[in-house]
Design a protein around this motif. Structure first.
Motif, mmCIF file in Angstrom:
data_model
loop_
_atom_site.group_PDB
_atom_site.id
_atom_site.type_symbol
_atom_site.label_atom_id
_atom_site.label_comp_id
_atom_site.label_asym_id
_atom_site.label_seq_id
_atom_site.Cartn_x
_atom_site.Cartn_y
_atom_site.Cartn_z
ATOM 1 N N PRO A 87 0.798 -1.227 0.000
ATOM 2 C CA PRO A 87 0.000 0.000 0.000
ATOM 3 C C PRO A 87 0.833 1.280 0.000
ATOM 4 O O PRO A 87 2.015 1.279 0.352
ATOM 5 C CB PRO A 87 -0.789 -0.115 1.301
ATOM 6 N N GLY A 88 0.182 2.358 -0.403
ATOM 7 C CA GLY A 88 0.836 3.651 -0.395
ATOM 8 C C GLY A 88 -0.185 4.733 -0.710
ATOM 9 O O GLY A 88 -1.224 4.461 -1.286
ATOM 10 N N ILE A 89 0.114 5.960 -0.286
ATOM 11 C CA ILE A 89 -0.775 7.080 -0.595
ATOM 12 C C ILE A 89 -0.075 7.962 -1.613
ATOM 13 O O ILE A 89 1.043 8.435 -1.368
ATOM 14 C CB ILE A 89 -1.116 7.870 0.680
ATOM 15 N N VAL A 90 -0.702 8.151 -2.792
ATOM 16 C CA VAL A 90 -0.048 8.901 -3.870
ATOM 17 C C VAL A 90 -0.845 10.164 -4.175
ATOM 18 O O VAL A 90 -2.006 10.281 -3.843
ATOM 19 C CB VAL A 90 0.102 8.053 -5.143
ATOM 20 N N GLY B 28 -8.365 -1.226 -6.232
ATOM 21 C CA GLY B 28 -7.206 -0.908 -5.412
ATOM 22 C C GLY B 28 -6.938 0.553 -5.153
ATOM 23 O O GLY B 28 -5.861 0.903 -4.696
ATOM 24 N N THR B 29 -7.888 1.446 -5.427
ATOM 25 C CA THR B 29 -7.646 2.860 -5.172
ATOM 26 C C THR B 29 -8.792 3.431 -4.369
ATOM 27 O O THR B 29 -9.925 3.008 -4.512
ATOM 28 C CB THR B 29 -7.527 3.646 -6.483
ATOM 29 N N PHE B 30 -8.473 4.443 -3.525
ATOM 30 C CA PHE B 30 -9.550 5.061 -2.742
ATOM 31 C C PHE B 30 -9.129 6.457 -2.327
ATOM 32 O O PHE B 30 -8.027 6.655 -1.839
ATOM 33 C CB PHE B 30 -9.937 4.095 -1.623
ATOM 34 N N HIS C 196 -5.254 6.484 -1.847
ATOM 35 C CA HIS C 196 -4.621 5.333 -1.196
ATOM 36 C C HIS C 196 -4.749 4.134 -2.127
ATOM 37 O O HIS C 196 -5.831 3.822 -2.599
ATOM 38 C CB HIS C 196 -5.303 5.039 0.131
ATOM 39 N N CYS C 197 -3.595 3.479 -2.408
ATOM 40 C CA CYS C 197 -3.603 2.337 -3.327
ATOM 41 C C CYS C 197 -3.181 1.092 -2.560
ATOM 42 O O CYS C 197 -2.276 1.142 -1.728
ATOM 43 C CB CYS C 197 -2.628 2.558 -4.474
ATOM 44 N N VAL C 198 -3.819 -0.036 -2.883
ATOM 45 C CA VAL C 198 -3.430 -1.285 -2.243
ATOM 46 C C VAL C 198 -2.115 -1.798 -2.824
ATOM 47 O O VAL C 198 -1.221 -2.226 -2.110
ATOM 48 C CB VAL C 198 -4.542 -2.337 -2.407
ATOM 49 N N VAL D 224 0.816 -0.414 -5.104
ATOM 50 C CA VAL D 224 1.384 0.713 -5.842
ATOM 51 C C VAL D 224 2.776 0.344 -6.346
ATOM 52 O O VAL D 224 3.551 -0.338 -5.671
ATOM 53 C CB VAL D 224 1.404 1.987 -4.972
ATOM 54 N N ASN E 134 -6.509 -0.010 4.415
ATOM 55 C CA ASN E 134 -6.764 -1.210 3.612
ATOM 56 C C ASN E 134 -8.080 -1.862 3.997
ATOM 57 O O ASN E 134 -8.772 -2.438 3.167
ATOM 58 C CB ASN E 134 -5.619 -2.201 3.791
ATOM 59 N N GLN F 50 -10.753 -0.097 2.193
ATOM 60 C CA GLN F 50 -10.786 -0.545 0.796
ATOM 61 C C GLN F 50 -11.531 -1.860 0.656
ATOM 62 O O GLN F 50 -12.445 -1.986 -0.176
ATOM 63 C CB GLN F 50 -9.360 -0.761 0.298
ATOM 64 N N LYS G 169 -15.523 -1.720 -0.998
ATOM 65 C CA LYS G 169 -15.655 -2.176 -2.387
ATOM 66 C C LYS G 169 -16.466 -3.449 -2.475
ATOM 67 O O LYS G 169 -17.465 -3.512 -3.178
ATOM 68 C CB LYS G 169 -14.289 -2.414 -2.986
ATOM 69 N N THR H 239 3.215 0.296 4.286
ATOM 70 C CA THR H 239 2.986 1.466 3.442
ATOM 71 C C THR H 239 4.301 2.193 3.228
ATOM 72 O O THR H 239 4.915 2.674 4.170
ATOM 73 C CB THR H 239 1.979 2.404 4.113
ATOM 74 N N HIS H 240 4.750 2.262 1.955
ATOM 75 C CA HIS H 240 6.093 2.797 1.738
ATOM 76 C C HIS H 240 6.090 4.236 1.261
ATOM 77 O O HIS H 240 7.100 4.887 1.271
ATOM 78 C CB HIS H 240 6.854 1.922 0.748
ATOM 79 N N THR H 241 4.932 4.747 0.837
ATOM 80 C CA THR H 241 4.917 6.142 0.420
ATOM 81 C C THR H 241 3.656 6.799 0.961
ATOM 82 O O THR H 241 2.570 6.285 0.806
ATOM 83 C CB THR H 241 4.988 6.272 -1.120
ATOM 84 N N ASN H 242 3.832 7.913 1.645
ATOM 85 C CA ASN H 242 2.673 8.584 2.232
ATOM 86 C C ASN H 242 2.757 10.071 1.925
ATOM 87 O O ASN H 242 3.248 10.865 2.704
ATOM 88 C CB ASN H 242 2.627 8.327 3.737
ATOM 89 N N LYS H 243 2.265 10.422 0.723
ATOM 90 C CA LYS H 243 2.361 11.813 0.282
ATOM 91 C C LYS H 243 1.439 12.712 1.093
ATOM 92 O O LYS H 243 1.740 13.866 1.329
ATOM 93 C CB LYS H 243 2.009 11.912 -1.206
#
Lengths: 86, 164, 118
Positions: free
Chosen positions: B94-97, B121-123, B135-137, B139, C34, C37, C41, C98-102
Motif C-alpha cells: 500500500p501507499g498514498i499517492v 485498489g484505489t480510494f 490510497h492504493c493497495v 502501488v 486497507n 478498501q 468495495k 505502506t512505503h509512500t505517504n504523500k
C-alpha cells in the motif's frame, strides 16, 4: 430450488455478520469499529430485502431504503465528530 | 441558470416520489408535484451542484459510456479484491499517492472521487486544492506519480465532456 | 419465467459471497485504510448483486430496488472517503508496509492550523 439458493445466501450473509462482529469487537481504533458498523449496515440492507422475499411483503423494501439513508447519515456524523469538525 | 437547477431537482424528487408510492393515481400525482415544487424552490439557492451539468446529446452519450466503463471497473475491482483477500500471503503493497485533476466543477470532482473509490485498489482520502490523495493497495514503487495519474485519467476524459 | 427466478437466486448467491469476502478482508487487512478498501468495495458490489437478484425474482419490486441500488452506489464511496479522512486527521498511521505517504508529507501542519482557526 430458488428458495434453497436464497436460504444459502442468507446463511452466507449471516456468517459474514459474525466475522464483521469479530472486527467490531477487536478493532484497535474507533474508526475500525465505525468501518465494521458501516459494512454491517450495508450487508443488513441486503438481509432485510431477503427477509422481504421470504415474508413476501414489499413494505420491507421501504424499510431498507429508510435504513440505508439513516445509516449513511449516522456514519457521516460519527466521522465528522472524529474529525473534530462537528 | 436557476430554472435548470429547479427543474433538475424537481424531476429527481418527483421520480423518487412516484417510485416510492408505486402508483399513478391523480391524488398522488398532485400532492407529489406540489411537494417537489416547494422543495425545489426552497433549495435552488443552495444547490449550485447542477449548474455545470451540460444537457446536450454528446453529454448523454458520454454519460452512458462513463457508466459502462465505471460498472466494468467496479466488477473488476471486486474480483481483484477477492483474489487479494483470499490468497494466504496477502499480497499488498500500500501507499498514498498524489494525483492532480484538471476538473474545475465541484460536482465533477465529487463524481471523480467516488468513481476512483470504487475502482480496483484505489480510494480517495482527501482533496486539497487541485490535488487528490489516493490510497492504493498495490502501488508501483518506482513510479508512484504515474500510478495516480492513470487512475484519474481513466474517468477524467468523460467527466470533462459531461461537466464544463 | 422460471429461468429468470433461478437466475435471480444465483445472482443473490454470488452477491452474498462478495459480502463474505468483504468480511474476510475486514478481518485480514493490516491497517485501517486497507480495511476501508476491502470493506467498502466488496460490500458495495455484494449488496448490489443481492438486491438485483431479488429484483429479478420479483419484477414488480424492481423499481424500488433500483432506487436503493442508486442510493448505495452514491452513498457508499462518500462514507468510506469521510471515514478515511477522519482516520487520517485522528492521527491513525498506516501500517509499516505502506512505503509512500504523500498525504502525511503535505498535511503535517494541517490539523494544528485547523484548531488555531477556531
Amino acid at each position: 430450488m430458488a428458495n434453497t439458493l436464497f436460504t444459502i445466501a442468507m446463511l452466507i450473509v449471516g456468517l459474514s455478520f459474525l466475522l464483521v462482529t469479530v472486527r467490531f469487537l477487536l478493532g484497535p481504533s474507533v474508526v475500525d469499529r465505525v468501518v465494521a458498523l458501516d459494512v454491517l449496515t450495508i450487508s443488513s440492507i441486503g438481509l432485510i430485502v431477503l427477509l422481504a422475499h421470504f415474508l413476501d411483503r414489499v413494505i420491507y423494501v421501504d424499510v431498507s431504503i429508510v435504513y440505508a439513508i439513516l445509516s449513511f447519515i449516522g456514519v457521516i456524523v460519527i466521522a465528522k465528530y472524529l474529525e473534530r469538525s462537528l | 441558470m436557476k430554472i435548470k437547477a429547479i427543474s433538475i431537482i424537481f424531476v429527481i424528487l418527483f421520480a423518487v416520489w412516484l417510485i416510492l408510492n408505486n402508483s399513478v393515481s391523480i391524488e398522488y400525482l398532485i400532492s407529489g408535484a406540489a411537494i417537489a415544487l416547494l422543495i425545489s424552490f426552497g433549495f435552488c439557492k443552495e444547490c449550485a451542484v447542477f449548474n455545470d451539468l451540460r444537457i446536450t446529446p454528446k453529454a448523454f452519450i458520454y454519460t452512458f459510456i462513463f457508466l459502462s466503463v465505471f460498472l466494468w471497473e467496479l466488477i473488476k475491482a471486486n474480483f481483484v479484491m477477492a483474489k487479494t483477500v483470499l490468497s494466504p500471503s496477502l499480497p499488498i503493497n500500500p501507499g498514498i499517492v498524489r494525483a492532480d485533476t484538471t476538473l474545475k466543477s465541484k460536482m465533477a470532482r465529487l463524481i471523480l472521487a467516488n468513481a476512483i473509490t470504487l475502482t480496483p485498489g484505489t480510494f480517495t482520502i482527501d482533496i486539497i486544492g487541485d490535488t487528490l490523495y489516493i490510497h492504493c493497495v498495490n502501488v508501483n514503487i518506482d513510479d508512484t506519480e504515474e500510478y495516480g495519474k492513470q487512475a484519474v485519467r481513466k474517468f477524467e476524459k468523460y467527466l470533462e465532456v459531461i461537466y464544463g | 419465467m422460471e429461468h429468470l427466478k433461478i437466475a435471480g437466486a444465483i445472482i443473490t448467491l454470488i452477491g452474498s459471497l462478495f459480502v463474505l469476502f468483504a468480511a474476510i478482508g475486514l478481518l485480514r487487512m493490516p491497517d485501517i485504510y486497507n480495511r476501508i478498501q476491502a470493506g467498502t468495495k466488496a460490500s458495495t458490489l455484494g449488496s448490489i448483486l443481492t438486491l438485483l437478484g431479488i429484483g429479478l425474482y420479483h419484477p414488480d419490486w424492481l423499481l424500488k430496488i433500483m432506487l436503493l441500488i442508486v442510493f448505495i452506489v452514491i452513498s457508499n464511496p462518500v462514507s468510506s472517503h469521510v471515514l478515511g479522512r477522519a482516520a487520517h486527521f485522528a492521527g491513525i498511521l498506516p501500517s509499516e508496509k505502506t512505503h509512500t505517504n504523500k498525504l502525511k508529507e503535505d498535511t503535517l501542519e494541517t490539523p494544528t492550523t485547523k484548531e488555531e482557526k477556531k
